[in-house]
Design a protein around this motif. Sequence first.
Motif, PDB file in Angstrom:
ATOM      1  N   ARG A 107      -3.890  -7.311   8.415  1.00 23.21           N
ATOM      2  CA  ARG A 107      -2.487  -7.744   8.280  1.00 23.21           C
ATOM      3  C   ARG A 107      -2.523  -8.339   6.653  1.00 23.21           C
ATOM      4  O   ARG A 107      -1.901  -9.533   6.997  1.00 23.21           O
ATOM      5  CB  ARG A 107      -1.822  -8.470   9.146  1.00 23.21           C
ATOM      6  CG  ARG A 107      -1.330  -7.722  10.679  1.00 23.21           C
ATOM      7  CD  ARG A 107      -0.412  -6.724  10.091  1.00 23.21           C
ATOM      8  NE  ARG A 107       0.001  -5.812  11.335  1.00 23.21           N
ATOM      9  CZ  ARG A 107      -0.423  -4.803  11.738  1.00 23.21           C
ATOM     10  NH1 ARG A 107      -1.607  -4.378  11.062  1.00 23.21           N
ATOM     11  NH2 ARG A 107      -0.080  -4.030  12.731  1.00 23.21           N
ATOM     12  N   CYS A 108      -3.028  -7.934   6.054  1.00 25.16           N
ATOM     13  CA  CYS A 108      -3.200  -8.608   4.887  1.00 25.16           C
ATOM     14  C   CYS A 108      -1.839  -8.971   4.255  1.00 25.16           C
ATOM     15  O   CYS A 108      -0.610  -8.231   4.205  1.00 25.16           O
ATOM     16  CB  CYS A 108      -3.750  -7.373   3.475  1.00 25.16           C
ATOM     17  SG  CYS A 108      -5.460  -7.164   3.885  1.00 25.16           S
ATOM     18  N   THR A 109      -1.836 -10.193   3.749  1.00 21.20           N
ATOM     19  CA  THR A 109      -0.398 -10.901   3.871  1.00 21.20           C
ATOM     20  C   THR A 109       0.289 -10.218   2.351  1.00 21.20           C
ATOM     21  O   THR A 109       1.402 -10.039   2.592  1.00 21.20           O
ATOM     22  CB  THR A 109      -0.505 -12.252   3.290  1.00 21.20           C
ATOM     23  OG1 THR A 109      -1.555 -12.451   2.197  1.00 21.20           O
ATOM     24  CG2 THR A 109      -0.943 -13.129   4.565  1.00 21.20           C
ATOM     25  N   CYS A 127       0.286  -7.109   1.981  1.00 20.12           N
ATOM     26  CA  CYS A 127       0.443  -5.623   2.188  1.00 20.12           C
ATOM     27  C   CYS A 127       1.140  -5.253   3.269  1.00 20.12           C
ATOM     28  O   CYS A 127       2.194  -4.491   3.384  1.00 20.12           O
ATOM     29  CB  CYS A 127      -0.912  -4.907   2.222  1.00 20.12           C
ATOM     30  SG  CYS A 127      -0.756  -3.036   2.602  1.00 20.12           S
ATOM     31  N   MET A 128       0.444  -5.900   4.503  1.00 20.50           N
ATOM     32  CA  MET A 128       1.350  -5.628   5.871  1.00 20.50           C
ATOM     33  C   MET A 128       1.691  -6.969   6.469  1.00 20.50           C
ATOM     34  O   MET A 128       0.913  -7.237   7.520  1.00 20.50           O
ATOM     35  CB  MET A 128       0.611  -4.632   6.636  1.00 20.50           C
ATOM     36  CG  MET A 128       0.249  -3.401   6.250  1.00 20.50           C
ATOM     37  SD  MET A 128      -0.670  -2.535   7.335  1.00 20.50           S
ATOM     38  CE  MET A 128       0.371  -1.921   8.687  1.00 20.50           C
ATOM     39  N   PRO A 129       2.416  -7.961   5.748  1.00 15.61           N
ATOM     40  CA  PRO A 129       2.787  -9.428   6.243  1.00 15.61           C
ATOM     41  C   PRO A 129       3.075  -8.925   7.987  1.00 15.61           C
ATOM     42  O   PRO A 129       3.955  -8.252   8.431  1.00 15.61           O
ATOM     43  CB  PRO A 129       3.538  -9.950   5.425  1.00 15.61           C
ATOM     44  CG  PRO A 129       4.281  -8.427   4.843  1.00 15.61           C
ATOM     45  CD  PRO A 129       3.393  -7.563   4.718  1.00 15.61           C
ATOM     46  N   THR A 165     -11.257   2.127   1.991  1.00 17.78           N
ATOM     47  CA  THR A 165     -11.276   1.332   3.343  1.00 17.78           C
ATOM     48  C   THR A 165     -11.410  -0.105   3.134  1.00 17.78           C
ATOM     49  O   THR A 165     -12.022  -0.689   2.375  1.00 17.78           O
ATOM     50  CB  THR A 165     -12.450   2.128   4.142  1.00 17.78           C
ATOM     51  OG1 THR A 165     -12.638   1.215   5.328  1.00 17.78           O
ATOM     52  CG2 THR A 165     -13.857   1.999   3.433  1.00 17.78           C
ATOM     53  N   ASN A 166     -11.050  -0.821   4.175  1.00  9.91           N
ATOM     54  CA  ASN A 166     -11.414  -2.020   4.338  1.00  9.91           C
ATOM     55  C   ASN A 166     -12.675  -2.448   5.204  1.00  9.91           C
ATOM     56  O   ASN A 166     -13.091  -3.586   5.208  1.00  9.91           O
ATOM     57  CB  ASN A 166     -10.387  -3.000   5.455  1.00  9.91           C
ATOM     58  CG  ASN A 166     -10.199  -2.397   6.653  1.00  9.91           C
ATOM     59  OD1 ASN A 166     -11.102  -1.909   7.406  1.00  9.91           O
ATOM     60  ND2 ASN A 166      -8.984  -2.748   7.312  1.00  9.91           N
ATOM     61  N   ALA A 167     -13.509  -1.464   5.386  1.00 11.25           N
ATOM     62  CA  ALA A 167     -14.875  -1.359   5.805  1.00 11.25           C
ATOM     63  C   ALA A 167     -15.180  -2.133   7.256  1.00 11.25           C
ATOM     64  O   ALA A 167     -16.122  -2.329   7.496  1.00 11.25           O
ATOM     65  CB  ALA A 167     -15.662  -2.161   4.704  1.00 11.25           C
TER      66      ALA A 167
END
Length: 367
Positions: free
Chosen positions: A53-55, A57-59, A133-135
Amino acid sequence: MTDRIIPIAEARYPARLPHIPEAGGQPVGLLADTRGRRLHDLRISVTDRCNFRCTYCMPKSVFGPDYAFLPQSSLLSFEEILRVARMFVAHGVEKIRLTGGEPLLRKHLERLIEMLASLQTPAGEPVEVTLTTNATLLAKRAGALRDAGLRRITVSLDAIDDDIFRRMNDVDFPVSSVLEGIEAAHRVGLSPVKVNMVVQRGVNESQILPMAKHFRGTGHILRFIEFMDVGASNGWRLNDVMSARQIVDTINEAFPIEPVEPNYSGEVAERWRYTDGGGEVGVISSVSSPFCTDCTRARLSTEGKLFTCLFATEGHDLRALLRGGFSDAHLAAAISHVWTQRADRYSEIRSSETTGLRRIEMSYIGG
Ligand code: SAM
Ligand code: SF4
Ligand code: SF4
Protein backbone atom coordinates in the motif's frame (compact mmCIF):
# COMPACT_ATOMS: atom_id res chain seq x y z
CA MET A 1 -20.98 2.94 -32.80
CA THR A 2 -18.21 5.49 -32.82
CA ASP A 3 -18.82 8.17 -30.23
CA ARG A 4 -20.91 6.38 -27.67
CA ILE A 5 -19.68 6.13 -24.07
CA ILE A 6 -20.37 2.53 -23.07
CA PRO A 7 -21.72 2.20 -19.55
CA ILE A 8 -20.05 -0.80 -17.97
CA ALA A 9 -21.17 -1.59 -14.46
CA GLU A 10 -17.77 -2.24 -12.94
CA ALA A 11 -15.87 0.28 -15.04
CA ARG A 12 -13.40 2.47 -13.16
CA TYR A 13 -12.98 5.00 -15.92
CA PRO A 14 -14.98 6.01 -18.95
CA ALA A 15 -14.09 4.22 -22.15
CA ARG A 16 -15.32 4.57 -25.67
CA LEU A 17 -16.01 1.76 -28.04
CA PRO A 18 -13.23 2.41 -30.56
CA HIS A 19 -14.14 3.56 -34.02
CA ILE A 20 -13.50 0.88 -36.62
CA PRO A 21 -12.64 2.51 -39.95
CA GLU A 22 -14.15 0.90 -43.05
CA ALA A 23 -10.84 0.82 -44.88
CA GLY A 24 -7.22 1.03 -43.83
CA GLY A 25 -5.79 0.08 -40.48
CA GLN A 26 -4.19 -2.99 -42.05
CA PRO A 27 -1.03 -3.59 -39.97
CA VAL A 28 2.21 -2.81 -41.78
CA GLY A 29 4.43 -2.57 -38.70
CA LEU A 30 4.55 1.21 -38.87
CA LEU A 31 2.05 3.44 -37.14
CA ALA A 32 2.59 7.09 -36.31
CA ASP A 33 0.40 9.44 -34.30
CA THR A 34 -0.46 13.06 -35.11
CA ARG A 35 2.95 14.16 -33.82
CA GLY A 36 4.89 11.55 -35.78
CA ARG A 37 5.49 9.24 -32.79
CA ARG A 38 5.75 5.53 -33.60
CA LEU A 39 3.88 2.87 -31.67
CA HIS A 40 6.77 0.93 -30.21
CA ASP A 41 6.01 -0.18 -26.62
CA LEU A 42 3.02 -1.79 -24.98
CA ARG A 43 2.51 -1.87 -21.23
CA ILE A 44 0.00 -4.42 -20.05
CA SER A 45 -1.49 -4.29 -16.57
CA VAL A 46 -2.32 -7.84 -15.52
CA THR A 47 -3.98 -7.07 -12.19
CA ASP A 48 -5.22 -4.03 -10.27
CA ARG A 49 -4.39 -5.71 -6.94
CA CYS A 50 -1.25 -5.29 -4.90
CA ASN A 51 0.18 -6.62 -1.64
CA PHE A 52 1.75 -3.21 -0.89
CA ARG A 53 0.00 0.00 0.00
CA CYS A 54 2.73 2.42 -1.09
CA THR A 55 1.58 5.71 0.34
CA TYR A 56 2.03 7.55 -2.97
CA CYS A 57 0.32 4.91 -5.12
CA MET A 58 -2.31 2.92 -3.19
CA PRO A 59 -2.84 4.77 0.10
CA LYS A 60 -4.82 2.76 2.65
CA SER A 61 -7.27 5.61 3.02
CA VAL A 62 -8.47 4.89 -0.54
CA PHE A 63 -7.43 1.24 -1.08
CA GLY A 64 -8.74 -0.05 2.28
CA PRO A 65 -10.39 -3.38 3.13
CA ASP A 66 -13.64 -2.28 1.46
CA TYR A 67 -12.08 -1.22 -1.81
CA ALA A 68 -13.75 -3.05 -4.70
CA PHE A 69 -11.07 -4.43 -6.96
CA LEU A 70 -12.05 -5.70 -10.39
CA PRO A 71 -13.85 -9.05 -10.41
CA GLN A 72 -12.09 -11.92 -12.19
CA SER A 73 -14.63 -11.83 -15.03
CA SER A 74 -13.55 -8.27 -15.90
CA LEU A 75 -9.91 -9.16 -16.37
CA LEU A 76 -8.66 -9.98 -19.82
CA SER A 77 -7.82 -13.68 -20.03
CA PHE A 78 -4.33 -14.68 -21.19
CA GLU A 79 -5.80 -15.65 -24.56
CA GLU A 80 -7.42 -12.22 -24.89
CA ILE A 81 -4.19 -10.47 -23.90
CA LEU A 82 -2.27 -12.51 -26.46
CA ARG A 83 -4.75 -11.65 -29.18
CA VAL A 84 -4.50 -7.92 -28.50
CA ALA A 85 -0.72 -8.07 -28.12
CA ARG A 86 -0.42 -9.84 -31.48
CA MET A 87 -2.26 -6.95 -33.15
CA PHE A 88 0.01 -4.41 -31.45
CA VAL A 89 3.09 -6.30 -32.57
CA ALA A 90 1.77 -6.37 -36.12
CA HIS A 91 1.48 -2.58 -35.82
CA GLY A 92 5.12 -2.17 -34.76
CA VAL A 93 5.37 -2.90 -31.01
CA GLU A 94 8.71 -4.51 -30.21
CA LYS A 95 8.65 -4.37 -26.44
CA ILE A 96 5.98 -5.51 -23.99
CA ARG A 97 6.17 -4.68 -20.29
CA LEU A 98 3.92 -6.48 -17.79
CA THR A 99 2.87 -4.39 -14.83
CA GLY A 100 -0.05 -3.78 -12.46
CA GLY A 101 -0.86 -3.57 -9.46
CA GLU A 102 1.64 -6.22 -8.58
CA PRO A 103 1.98 -8.43 -11.68
CA LEU A 104 3.37 -11.43 -9.79
CA LEU A 105 0.02 -11.69 -7.98
CA ARG A 106 -1.61 -12.74 -11.25
CA LYS A 107 -1.79 -16.54 -11.19
CA HIS A 108 0.34 -18.45 -13.70
CA LEU A 109 1.99 -15.29 -15.04
CA GLU A 110 4.79 -17.46 -16.42
CA ARG A 111 2.30 -18.96 -18.87
CA LEU A 112 1.38 -15.51 -20.18
CA ILE A 113 5.07 -14.62 -20.52
CA GLU A 114 5.64 -17.77 -22.52
CA MET A 115 2.73 -16.91 -24.81
CA LEU A 116 3.90 -13.31 -25.36
CA ALA A 117 7.54 -14.29 -25.81
CA SER A 118 6.52 -16.44 -28.77
CA LEU A 119 5.36 -13.37 -30.72
CA GLN A 120 7.53 -12.10 -33.53
CA THR A 121 7.82 -8.65 -35.05
CA PRO A 122 7.06 -8.23 -38.78
CA ALA A 123 10.86 -8.38 -39.27
CA GLY A 124 10.92 -11.82 -37.64
CA GLU A 125 12.57 -10.69 -34.39
CA PRO A 126 11.32 -11.96 -31.03
CA VAL A 127 9.34 -9.45 -28.97
CA GLU A 128 11.12 -8.35 -25.80
CA VAL A 129 8.99 -9.19 -22.75
CA THR A 130 9.85 -7.39 -19.50
CA LEU A 131 8.28 -6.98 -16.06
CA THR A 132 8.03 -4.32 -13.35
CA THR A 133 7.56 -5.71 -9.85
CA ASN A 134 7.86 -4.89 -6.17
CA ALA A 135 9.88 -8.14 -5.94
CA THR A 136 8.05 -9.52 -2.90
CA LEU A 137 7.45 -12.79 -4.76
CA LEU A 138 10.50 -12.68 -6.98
CA ALA A 139 13.13 -14.70 -5.12
CA LYS A 140 11.27 -17.98 -5.67
CA ARG A 141 10.07 -17.26 -9.18
CA ALA A 142 13.01 -15.61 -10.94
CA GLY A 143 14.15 -18.87 -12.58
CA ALA A 144 10.68 -19.79 -13.82
CA LEU A 145 10.15 -16.28 -15.19
CA ARG A 146 13.44 -16.44 -17.09
CA ASP A 147 12.64 -19.92 -18.39
CA ALA A 148 9.27 -18.65 -19.62
CA GLY A 149 11.07 -16.10 -21.80
CA LEU A 150 11.27 -12.97 -19.66
CA ARG A 151 14.15 -10.87 -20.94
CA ARG A 152 14.56 -8.12 -18.33
CA ILE A 153 13.17 -7.03 -15.00
CA THR A 154 12.67 -3.75 -13.18
CA VAL A 155 12.30 -3.81 -9.41
CA SER A 156 10.77 -0.91 -7.49
CA LEU A 157 12.54 -0.05 -4.25
CA ASP A 158 12.11 3.35 -2.63
CA ALA A 159 14.51 3.07 0.33
CA ILE A 160 17.35 0.92 1.60
CA ASP A 161 16.66 1.90 5.19
CA ASP A 162 14.33 -0.75 6.57
CA ASP A 163 12.20 1.62 8.68
CA ILE A 164 11.65 4.07 5.85
CA PHE A 165 10.87 1.26 3.40
CA ARG A 166 8.38 -0.41 5.76
CA ARG A 167 6.68 2.96 6.29
CA MET A 168 6.49 3.64 2.56
CA ASN A 169 5.07 0.24 1.57
CA ASP A 170 2.75 0.56 4.57
CA VAL A 171 2.46 -3.21 5.04
CA ASP A 172 5.65 -3.54 7.09
CA PHE A 173 7.49 -5.48 4.39
CA PRO A 174 11.27 -5.70 4.94
CA VAL A 175 13.93 -4.46 2.51
CA SER A 176 15.88 -7.70 2.87
CA SER A 177 13.27 -9.75 0.96
CA VAL A 178 13.30 -7.29 -1.95
CA LEU A 179 17.09 -7.47 -2.05
CA GLU A 180 16.86 -11.27 -2.16
CA GLY A 181 14.53 -10.95 -5.14
CA ILE A 182 16.97 -8.65 -6.93
CA GLU A 183 19.87 -11.03 -6.32
CA ALA A 184 17.83 -14.03 -7.50
CA ALA A 185 16.96 -12.20 -10.74
CA HIS A 186 20.62 -11.33 -11.24
CA ARG A 187 21.71 -14.93 -10.61
CA VAL A 188 19.37 -16.38 -13.21
CA GLY A 189 20.59 -13.90 -15.80
CA LEU A 190 17.83 -11.27 -15.79
CA SER A 191 20.51 -8.65 -15.65
CA PRO A 192 21.29 -5.88 -15.49
CA VAL A 193 18.40 -5.58 -13.03
CA LYS A 194 16.97 -2.07 -13.04
CA VAL A 195 16.00 -0.75 -9.63
CA ASN A 196 13.51 2.15 -9.65
CA MET A 197 13.28 4.59 -6.76
CA VAL A 198 10.55 7.23 -6.77
CA VAL A 199 11.94 10.23 -4.89
CA GLN A 200 9.52 12.19 -2.75
CA ARG A 201 10.83 15.27 -1.02
CA GLY A 202 10.51 15.00 2.73
CA VAL A 203 9.72 11.26 2.54
CA ASN A 204 12.72 9.42 1.10
CA GLU A 205 15.09 12.05 -0.29
CA SER A 206 17.44 11.05 2.53
CA GLN A 207 17.75 7.69 0.78
CA ILE A 208 19.29 8.95 -2.47
CA LEU A 209 22.88 8.52 -1.32
CA PRO A 210 22.39 5.34 0.74
CA MET A 211 20.67 3.76 -2.28
CA ALA A 212 23.45 4.94 -4.61
CA LYS A 213 26.05 3.59 -2.22
CA HIS A 214 24.30 0.24 -1.88
CA PHE A 215 23.93 -0.40 -5.60
CA ARG A 216 27.26 1.02 -6.80
CA GLY A 217 29.46 -1.75 -8.09
CA THR A 218 26.71 -4.41 -8.07
CA GLY A 219 25.97 -4.33 -11.81
CA HIS A 220 22.34 -3.35 -11.09
CA ILE A 221 21.20 -0.02 -12.55
CA LEU A 222 19.59 2.28 -10.03
CA ARG A 223 17.18 4.80 -11.53
CA PHE A 224 15.73 7.76 -9.69
CA ILE A 225 12.25 8.81 -10.75
CA GLU A 226 10.62 12.18 -10.19
CA PHE A 227 7.39 11.88 -8.22
CA MET A 228 4.53 12.35 -10.70
CA ASP A 229 1.00 13.69 -10.43
CA VAL A 230 -0.56 10.46 -11.66
CA GLY A 231 -3.93 9.36 -10.31
CA ALA A 232 -6.01 11.24 -7.81
CA SER A 233 -5.13 9.39 -4.61
CA ASN A 234 -1.67 10.60 -3.71
CA GLY A 235 -2.27 14.28 -2.94
CA TRP A 236 0.57 15.31 -5.28
CA ARG A 237 2.06 18.81 -4.97
CA LEU A 238 4.86 20.24 -7.09
CA ASN A 239 6.75 20.97 -3.87
CA ASP A 240 7.00 17.21 -3.22
CA VAL A 241 9.03 16.72 -6.41
CA MET A 242 12.77 16.50 -6.14
CA SER A 243 13.97 17.38 -9.64
CA ALA A 244 16.33 15.25 -11.70
CA ARG A 245 18.85 18.11 -11.55
CA GLN A 246 18.77 18.13 -7.74
CA ILE A 247 19.10 14.35 -7.64
CA VAL A 248 22.10 14.39 -10.00
CA ASP A 249 23.77 17.16 -7.98
CA THR A 250 23.23 15.23 -4.74
CA ILE A 251 24.85 12.08 -6.14
CA ASN A 252 27.62 13.95 -7.90
CA GLU A 253 28.76 15.63 -4.69
CA ALA A 254 29.37 12.29 -3.00
CA PHE A 255 30.18 10.06 -5.98
CA PRO A 256 31.24 11.99 -9.11
CA ILE A 257 29.23 11.01 -12.19
CA GLU A 258 29.37 11.89 -15.88
CA PRO A 259 26.70 11.67 -18.59
CA VAL A 260 26.46 8.64 -20.90
CA GLU A 261 24.99 8.66 -24.42
CA PRO A 262 21.43 7.27 -24.60
CA ASN A 263 21.10 3.65 -25.79
CA TYR A 264 18.51 4.72 -28.34
CA SER A 265 16.61 7.85 -29.27
CA GLY A 266 13.59 8.27 -27.02
CA GLU A 267 15.13 6.52 -24.00
CA VAL A 268 13.33 8.00 -21.01
CA ALA A 269 16.10 7.68 -18.42
CA GLU A 270 18.98 10.11 -18.59
CA ARG A 271 22.06 7.90 -18.18
CA TRP A 272 25.02 8.69 -15.93
CA ARG A 273 28.06 6.68 -14.85
CA TYR A 274 30.34 6.88 -11.83
CA THR A 275 33.70 8.25 -12.95
CA ASP A 276 35.49 5.66 -10.78
CA GLY A 277 33.92 2.74 -12.69
CA GLY A 278 31.23 2.00 -10.07
CA GLY A 279 28.61 1.49 -12.80
CA GLU A 280 25.61 3.33 -14.09
CA VAL A 281 22.66 5.27 -12.67
CA GLY A 282 19.64 6.77 -14.40
CA VAL A 283 17.37 9.71 -13.72
CA ILE A 284 13.83 9.97 -15.08
CA SER A 285 12.68 13.57 -15.27
CA SER A 286 9.02 13.08 -16.13
CA VAL A 287 8.00 16.33 -14.42
CA SER A 288 10.93 18.75 -14.77
CA SER A 289 11.86 17.80 -18.32
CA PRO A 290 9.04 15.90 -20.03
CA PHE A 291 9.72 13.45 -22.84
CA CYS A 292 6.33 13.51 -24.58
CA THR A 293 8.03 14.25 -27.92
CA ASP A 294 9.49 10.75 -27.90
CA CYS A 295 6.66 8.91 -26.13
CA THR A 296 5.96 5.71 -28.05
CA ARG A 297 3.99 3.84 -25.37
CA ALA A 298 0.50 2.45 -25.36
CA ARG A 299 -1.03 1.10 -22.17
CA LEU A 300 -3.59 -1.67 -21.80
CA SER A 301 -5.51 -1.79 -18.53
CA THR A 302 -6.38 -4.98 -16.66
CA GLU A 303 -9.89 -4.88 -18.11
CA GLY A 304 -8.72 -4.27 -21.66
CA LYS A 305 -8.94 -0.52 -22.08
CA LEU A 306 -6.36 1.14 -24.22
CA PHE A 307 -4.83 4.37 -22.91
CA THR A 308 -2.49 6.44 -25.04
CA CYS A 309 -1.11 8.52 -22.14
CA LEU A 310 -0.46 7.93 -18.47
CA PHE A 311 -2.56 11.00 -17.79
CA ALA A 312 -5.45 10.18 -20.11
CA THR A 313 -8.89 10.63 -18.65
CA GLU A 314 -10.58 8.21 -21.02
CA GLY A 315 -9.66 4.85 -22.52
CA HIS A 316 -10.74 2.86 -25.57
CA ASP A 317 -12.60 -0.32 -24.79
CA LEU A 318 -10.80 -3.07 -26.69
CA ARG A 319 -12.41 -5.72 -24.49
CA ALA A 320 -15.78 -4.84 -25.97
CA LEU A 321 -14.34 -5.74 -29.39
CA LEU A 322 -12.66 -8.91 -28.10
CA ARG A 323 -15.87 -10.14 -26.51
CA GLY A 324 -18.21 -8.71 -29.11
CA GLY A 325 -17.35 -11.06 -31.96
CA PHE A 326 -15.15 -8.62 -33.88
CA SER A 327 -12.45 -10.01 -36.15
CA ASP A 328 -8.68 -9.49 -35.90
CA ALA A 329 -8.93 -7.12 -38.86
CA HIS A 330 -11.48 -5.02 -36.95
CA LEU A 331 -9.26 -5.03 -33.87
CA ALA A 332 -6.20 -4.00 -35.88
CA ALA A 333 -8.15 -1.23 -37.60
CA ALA A 334 -9.48 0.08 -34.28
CA ILE A 335 -5.99 0.17 -32.73
CA SER A 336 -4.67 1.90 -35.82
CA HIS A 337 -7.41 4.52 -35.62
CA VAL A 338 -6.73 5.24 -31.94
CA TRP A 339 -2.99 5.61 -32.44
CA THR A 340 -3.16 7.69 -35.60
CA GLN A 341 -5.51 10.13 -33.81
CA ARG A 342 -3.27 10.39 -30.74
CA ALA A 343 -2.10 13.87 -29.73
CA ASP A 344 -1.25 13.40 -26.02
CA ARG A 345 1.46 15.50 -24.44
CA TYR A 346 0.22 15.98 -20.90
CA SER A 347 3.59 16.48 -19.20
CA GLU A 348 4.49 19.23 -21.64
CA ILE A 349 1.33 21.16 -20.90
CA ARG A 350 1.05 20.37 -17.18
CA SER A 351 -0.40 23.36 -15.33
CA SER A 352 -2.57 24.14 -12.33
CA GLU A 353 -5.60 23.41 -14.55
CA THR A 354 -4.44 20.02 -15.80
CA THR A 355 -3.37 18.76 -12.36
CA GLY A 356 -7.01 19.06 -11.24
CA LEU A 357 -8.33 16.64 -13.90
CA ARG A 358 -9.60 13.18 -12.96
CA ARG A 359 -6.90 10.74 -13.97
CA ILE A 360 -6.34 7.01 -13.98
CA GLU A 361 -4.57 5.54 -10.96
CA MET A 362 -1.05 4.18 -11.44
CA SER A 363 -2.09 0.92 -9.74
CA TYR A 364 -4.80 0.50 -12.41
CA ILE A 365 -2.71 1.21 -15.47
CA GLY A 366 0.79 0.34 -14.28
CA GLY A 367 3.87 2.54 -14.53
N1 SAM B 1 3.74 -3.03 -8.35
C1 SAM B 1 4.79 -2.95 -9.32
C2 SAM B 1 5.92 -2.09 -8.83
O1 SAM B 1 5.74 -1.35 -7.86
O2 SAM B 1 6.99 -2.18 -9.44
C3 SAM B 1 4.32 -2.48 -10.69
C4 SAM B 1 3.30 -1.39 -10.76
S1 SAM B 1 3.80 0.18 -10.10
C5 SAM B 1 2.34 1.15 -10.37
C6 SAM B 1 4.93 0.71 -11.35
C7 SAM B 1 5.86 1.83 -10.97
O3 SAM B 1 5.12 3.03 -10.85
C8 SAM B 1 6.59 1.66 -9.65
O4 SAM B 1 7.98 1.75 -9.88
C9 SAM B 1 6.12 2.82 -8.83
O5 SAM B 1 7.11 3.29 -7.96
C10 SAM B 1 5.78 3.83 -9.90
N2 SAM B 1 4.88 4.88 -9.43
C11 SAM B 1 3.68 4.75 -8.81
N3 SAM B 1 3.16 5.96 -8.52
C12 SAM B 1 4.05 6.88 -8.97
C13 SAM B 1 4.11 8.31 -8.96
N4 SAM B 1 3.15 9.03 -8.44
N5 SAM B 1 5.19 8.90 -9.52
C14 SAM B 1 6.19 8.17 -10.07
N6 SAM B 1 6.19 6.83 -10.11
C15 SAM B 1 5.15 6.20 -9.55
FE1 SF4 C 1 1.82 -1.70 -5.40
FE2 SF4 C 1 3.64 -0.96 -7.12
FE3 SF4 C 1 1.73 0.75 -6.38
FE4 SF4 C 1 3.57 0.09 -4.61
S1 SF4 C 1 3.92 1.17 -6.54
S2 SF4 C 1 1.34 0.14 -4.26
S3 SF4 C 1 4.01 -1.99 -5.17
S4 SF4 C 1 1.44 -1.10 -7.51
FE1 SF4 D 1 3.80 9.99 -22.81
FE2 SF4 D 1 1.65 11.15 -21.76
FE3 SF4 D 1 3.86 10.80 -20.28
FE4 SF4 D 1 3.81 12.63 -22.24
S1 SF4 D 1 2.61 12.66 -20.40
S2 SF4 D 1 5.46 11.14 -21.82
S3 SF4 D 1 2.51 11.59 -23.76
S4 SF4 D 1 2.57 9.17 -21.14
